[in-house]
Design a protein around this motif. Sequence first.
Motif, PDB file in Angstrom:
ATOM      1  N   ASN A  80       0.845  -1.197   0.000  1.00 33.76           N
ATOM      2  CA  ASN A  80       0.000   0.000   0.000  1.00 33.76           C
ATOM      3  C   ASN A  80       0.876   1.243   0.000  1.00 33.76           C
ATOM      4  O   ASN A  80       2.109   1.153  -0.025  1.00 33.76           O
ATOM      5  CB  ASN A  80      -0.975  -0.022   1.182  1.00 33.76           C
ATOM      6  N   GLY A 131      -2.397  -1.979  -6.902  1.00 33.72           N
ATOM      7  CA  GLY A 131      -3.132  -1.226  -5.896  1.00 33.72           C
ATOM      8  C   GLY A 131      -4.023  -0.152  -6.489  1.00 33.72           C
ATOM      9  O   GLY A 131      -4.345  -0.153  -7.683  1.00 33.72           O
ATOM     10  N   GLU A 177      -1.163   4.093  -5.063  1.00 31.20           N
ATOM     11  CA  GLU A 177      -0.109   3.084  -5.158  1.00 31.20           C
ATOM     12  C   GLU A 177       0.467   3.025  -6.575  1.00 31.20           C
ATOM     13  O   GLU A 177       1.694   2.928  -6.744  1.00 31.20           O
ATOM     14  CB  GLU A 177      -0.668   1.706  -4.779  1.00 31.20           C
TER      15      GLU A 177
END
Length: 534
Positions: free
Chosen positions: A3, A37, A41
Motif C-alpha cells: 500500500n 493497488g 499506489e
Amino acid sequence: MANVERLYTLYNLISDAKDKAPQHKKEFAEILTGVKGGPGERRLTSQFIARFYSYFPEHQEQALNTLFDLCEDDDVAIRKQAIKDLPTLCKGKTELVPKVADILAQLLQMEDVGELITVQNSLVLLLKTDAKGTLTGLFYQIQHSEDELVRERCIRFLHSKIKVLGPSVFSTEVETLVHTEAKKVLQVSLSEEEFVLMMGILRELKVCRTPKGYQQLVELVAEQIDFTRPLDATDLESVHRLAACTKQALPYFSTTIKSTQFVEFMWREVLPALDILQQGAAESNNNNALILDLLKIMAELVPNAGEVENLSGKISAIYKKLLEVMPLPPEGEAATAALEGGVTLEFSRVECLLFIFHTLAKNHQEFLTGDSERLKDFRTRLQYFARVTQAYQKRLREAVANKTGEELKTEENKIKLIAVKTTGNINILIIDLFRQPPSYKNKITLSWKPASGGASVLNGAEKRHPPITFDEKSPKSQKTDRQIYAPPRDKYSQKAAGGGMRGGNRNRNRGGGFRRGGGFRGGFRGRRGGYRNY
C-alpha cells in the motif's frame, strides 16, 4: 501488494542504503506489486521504478513492462506520470531508447491534448538523450504502423522538432539517418498529408539544401506521381494528390533543374482532364478551386520547362483554353445588357492561362504572326478584356484606398489586394501581346507568389498603363469617349482571388479514414516480452 505507506517505507530503505541499494532486490520487487493497488499506489510505483530502475538489472524487464502497463492505465493522471517517467529509465542505458521511443510513438494516438503534450515532451527528452535511438523507434512506427493517426503524428512530430532542436540534437550523423529513413518511407504508399510532411522534414536537412539535394527532392516527387500512370480525372482523390505532390517540387525548379517531365505530364494528362473537372463544377461538385490550383501549378512549371515536345501543340492547347475565358465583346442588345448588369469573367484563370501562353509563345512567335485571322480575333478579345479589367481594377483600388494597415489585414481586403495584383498582371501581359508584332518581353510576379520587389499596389506610384485600342501606332496619345464596359459586380472572392488547395486532407489516406475512438485505441499490447530487433 504494497500500500501507499508500505511503498514509502520501501522507498526509504532503498534510498538510505545509497551504494548498497542493489542489495535490496526483494524490496524493489515488492515495489512492483504496487501496480495492483489503487491510484495512489500505482502512481508511486511509477515514480519509484524510475528512481531505482538502474540498481536492479534482474528486475528491469518486469519493471519496464510495469511502466508500459501504467501508460495504459484508466486514470489519466497515472498515464501521464508513467509517460513522464519512461525517459528516466534511459539515462545511462541508451540501448533502451529505441524500445521506449517505439512505445511513446504509439502513444501519440492519444486524443487528450494534455497527454499528447506529455508524450511529445518525453520524446524530446529521448531525442536529447540519444537522437539516433529515438529516430529508430519513431521511423519503425512510421514505416510499419497500420494506424494512420500514429504514422501522421510521428511524422508531424519530427517535422516540428527538427528545426526547433537544431544541430545540437540533429547533428550531421543524425541528419544522415533521417535522410536515409525518410527516403525509405517515401518509397511506400503514403497519404497526401503524410507525403507533404515528410517532404517538409527533408527540406530542413542540410544535405537537401544543395543543387544535388534539390534534384533528389524533385525525383522523389516524380516517383510519387508516377508519370507512366494515366490520371483519372473522375477520381478527385488522385487529382488532389497530384496537385499536392507537384507543389512540393515547385520551389526547386531552376535553370539547372528542369520541370520538363512535369510539364509533359500536365499537358498529356491534366489539361484534357480540366474539361471533366469543369463538368463536375457545373454539377455543383465545387471543382473550381481545384481547377485553378492546377492552372497555377502549370503556370509555375513552364518558366523552367526547357526543351518540350510539340511546342506548337502545347501552345495551341493553352490558346484554346484561353479563348474559353476571354470572350469576344458582346454586340447589340447583349452589349447593353452587359453594361447594365455587369459581366462575369474568370480573372484568376485568365492570369494563369495568359502567363502560360505568353511564356511558351515567346519560343514560337509565329503562332500568332503566322495567322492573321487568329491574331485579329485574339486582339479583339484582348482589347475587350483589357477594358473590363482596367475598370474592375479601378473599383478594387477605390475599395482599398485610404485603408489602414490593420484594416488591410482583414480577409476581405486581402482578397481585394490579390485581385489588384491579378488584374495588374493581366494588363501587363495584354499590353505585350497587343504590340505589333506581339512582344514577349514583360515579366510579372504571379499574383499568388510573394513579390520580389517594386512598388506597392496601394501607393499609386507604380506605372499606369493607357487603355488598349486597335490603333497601336499612338497608344499614348489616343483618347476616346467611347463608353467602357461595366466591371464585374460579383463578390471579389469568387472571381479575382482564386482558391488554394482545399484544407482538411487528413481523411485522404490508405485506410479510408482515420479510426477515432476513445482516449487510447488498442495500444501496444502484445509488443512486450523481449525487445524488438531494431
